[in-house]
Motif scaffolding. Structure first.
Motif, mmCIF file in Angstrom:
data_model
loop_
_atom_site.group_PDB
_atom_site.id
_atom_site.type_symbol
_atom_site.label_atom_id
_atom_site.label_comp_id
_atom_site.label_asym_id
_atom_site.label_seq_id
_atom_site.Cartn_x
_atom_site.Cartn_y
_atom_site.Cartn_z
ATOM 1 N N ARG A 23 48.891 -6.851 57.882
ATOM 2 C CA ARG A 23 49.434 -5.927 58.883
ATOM 3 C C ARG A 23 50.249 -6.694 59.918
ATOM 4 O O ARG A 23 49.944 -7.841 60.251
ATOM 5 N N LEU A 24 51.250 -6.043 60.483
ATOM 6 C CA LEU A 24 52.083 -6.607 61.536
ATOM 7 C C LEU A 24 51.345 -6.456 62.855
ATOM 8 O O LEU A 24 50.896 -5.358 63.191
ATOM 9 N N VAL A 25 51.225 -7.560 63.612
ATOM 10 C CA VAL A 25 50.478 -7.529 64.876
ATOM 11 C C VAL A 25 51.191 -8.350 65.946
ATOM 12 O O VAL A 25 51.883 -9.319 65.644
ATOM 13 N N GLY A 26 50.988 -7.917 67.195
ATOM 14 C CA GLY A 26 51.395 -8.711 68.347
ATOM 15 C C GLY A 26 50.247 -9.627 68.713
ATOM 16 O O GLY A 26 49.094 -9.204 68.753
ATOM 17 N N THR A 53 58.406 -16.711 52.246
ATOM 18 C CA THR A 53 57.588 -15.838 51.390
ATOM 19 C C THR A 53 58.446 -14.675 50.906
ATOM 20 O O THR A 53 59.636 -14.605 51.205
ATOM 21 N N GLU A 54 57.812 -13.757 50.210
ATOM 22 C CA GLU A 54 58.459 -12.507 49.816
ATOM 23 C C GLU A 54 57.854 -11.321 50.554
ATOM 24 O O GLU A 54 58.103 -10.168 50.209
ATOM 25 N N GLU A 55 57.047 -11.590 51.584
ATOM 26 C CA GLU A 55 56.355 -10.542 52.322
ATOM 27 C C GLU A 55 57.277 -9.935 53.375
ATOM 28 O O GLU A 55 57.764 -10.643 54.259
ATOM 29 N N THR A 56 57.502 -8.620 53.264
ATOM 30 C CA THR A 56 58.407 -7.926 54.168
ATOM 31 C C THR A 56 57.665 -6.887 55.002
ATOM 32 O O THR A 56 56.576 -6.437 54.639
ATOM 33 N N VAL A 57 58.286 -6.497 56.102
ATOM 34 C CA VAL A 57 57.751 -5.448 56.966
ATOM 35 C C VAL A 57 58.025 -4.108 56.286
ATOM 36 O O VAL A 57 59.170 -3.785 55.974
ATOM 37 N N VAL A 58 56.949 -3.333 56.047
ATOM 38 C CA VAL A 58 57.051 -2.120 55.241
ATOM 39 C C VAL A 58 56.372 -0.938 55.945
ATOM 40 O O VAL A 58 55.233 -1.054 56.398
ATOM 41 N N ALA A 59 57.071 0.200 55.990
ATOM 42 C CA ALA A 59 56.462 1.450 56.438
ATOM 43 C C ALA A 59 55.855 2.106 55.204
ATOM 44 O O ALA A 59 56.543 2.309 54.216
ATOM 45 N N GLU A 60 54.590 2.418 55.258
ATOM 46 C CA GLU A 60 53.910 2.996 54.098
ATOM 47 C C GLU A 60 53.901 4.514 54.158
ATOM 48 O O GLU A 60 52.917 5.148 53.842
ATOM 49 N N GLY A 61 55.002 5.111 54.553
ATOM 50 C CA GLY A 61 55.119 6.557 54.652
ATOM 51 C C GLY A 61 55.754 6.937 55.970
ATOM 52 O O GLY A 61 56.122 6.088 56.770
ATOM 53 N N SER A 62 55.862 8.226 56.212
ATOM 54 C CA SER A 62 56.506 8.696 57.437
ATOM 55 C C SER A 62 55.500 9.123 58.501
ATOM 56 O O SER A 62 55.889 9.495 59.601
ATOM 57 N N ASP A 63 54.218 9.073 58.172
ATOM 58 C CA ASP A 63 53.197 9.391 59.170
ATOM 59 C C ASP A 63 52.960 8.171 60.055
ATOM 60 O O ASP A 63 53.217 7.038 59.665
ATOM 61 N N ALA A 65 51.332 5.191 61.307
ATOM 62 C CA ALA A 65 50.392 4.301 60.629
ATOM 63 C C ALA A 65 50.723 2.859 60.967
ATOM 64 O O ALA A 65 51.867 2.528 61.292
ATOM 65 N N PRO A 66 49.708 1.966 60.873
ATOM 66 C CA PRO A 66 49.994 0.540 61.046
ATOM 67 C C PRO A 66 51.010 0.087 59.995
ATOM 68 O O PRO A 66 51.020 0.579 58.876
ATOM 69 N N VAL A 67 51.841 -0.849 60.383
ATOM 70 C CA VAL A 67 52.893 -1.351 59.510
ATOM 71 C C VAL A 67 52.327 -2.447 58.612
ATOM 72 O O VAL A 67 51.615 -3.338 59.073
ATOM 73 N N ALA A 68 52.650 -2.372 57.332
ATOM 74 C CA ALA A 68 52.194 -3.358 56.358
ATOM 75 C C ALA A 68 53.192 -4.506 56.259
ATOM 76 O O ALA A 68 54.366 -4.363 56.596
ATOM 77 N N VAL A 69 52.709 -5.641 55.793
ATOM 78 C CA VAL A 69 53.556 -6.776 55.454
ATOM 79 C C VAL A 69 53.135 -7.205 54.057
ATOM 80 O O VAL A 69 52.021 -7.679 53.848
ATOM 81 N N ARG A 70 54.046 -6.967 53.092
ATOM 82 C CA ARG A 70 53.752 -7.261 51.692
ATOM 83 C C ARG A 70 55.068 -7.341 50.929
ATOM 84 O O ARG A 70 56.098 -6.904 51.438
ATOM 85 N N PRO A 71 55.050 -7.887 49.716
ATOM 86 C CA PRO A 71 56.286 -7.899 48.927
ATOM 87 C C PRO A 71 56.759 -6.470 48.667
ATOM 88 O O PRO A 71 55.975 -5.614 48.265
ATOM 89 N N ASP A 72 58.034 -6.198 48.974
ATOM 90 C CA ASP A 72 58.578 -4.862 48.787
ATOM 91 C C ASP A 72 60.094 -4.938 48.890
ATOM 92 O O ASP A 72 60.610 -5.535 49.827
#
Length: 144
Positions: A23-26, A53-63, A65-72
């Motif tokens: 997850r993306l965090v401050g 890496t290949e890990e990118t900042v990803v929105a896992e939908g339009s609701d 939600a916490p932002v994911a960081v994973r290959p995408d």
């Protein structure tokens, strides 16, 4: 480093940003864990990838939600940047326009940012897509 990316540090509410448990965090403390991000053009926006890496900042939908960081490499990992200065907001359309400054980051109008109201601890603070912060601003520091 390729001319197709710029390496930056991201700051959300002046806290450097890193990755914790996917997850993306401050990071209010342990700021040495902040990531360096390779920013590159993608479709009609930009992709933020953890440097090396290949890990990118990803929105896992339009609701909201916490932002994911994973290959995408899907549209879910493409973000719009708007530089904010005394003249207002200007959408960045080319990598060479990216420089140190204050920005808004969004995807399809859904702003990326920390919560408006957070606990008062020094724990890492999650970053959300569709944040409840009415003025989510990011500081981008261009390193390379």
């Amino acid at each position: 480093m390729s001319d197709m990316v710029k390496v930056v540090r991201l700051y959300a509410k002046e806290a450097p940003v890193g990755v914790l448990d996917g997850r993306l965090v401050g990071l209010l403390v342990q700021q040495e864990q902040a990531a360096e991000w390779a920013v590159g053009p993608a479709d009609d926006g930009f992709r933020f990838t953890v440097k090396g890496t290949e890990e990118t900042v990803v929105a896992e939908g339009s609701d909201r939600a916490p932002v994911a960081v994973r290959p995408d490499d899907s549209p879910a990992s493409v973000w719009r940047l708007q530089r904010i200065d005394e003249d207002g907001a200007v959408t960045i359309t080319a990598l060479d326009e990216l420089r140190d400054g204050i920005y808004a980051i969004d995807q399809n109008g859904l702003a990326l940012g920390r919560d408006l109201f957070e606990d008062r601890s020094l724990l890492p603070k999650r970053v959300f897509v569709r944040t409840d912060d009415r003025d989510p601003q990011w500081r981008i520091e261009v390193l390379v």
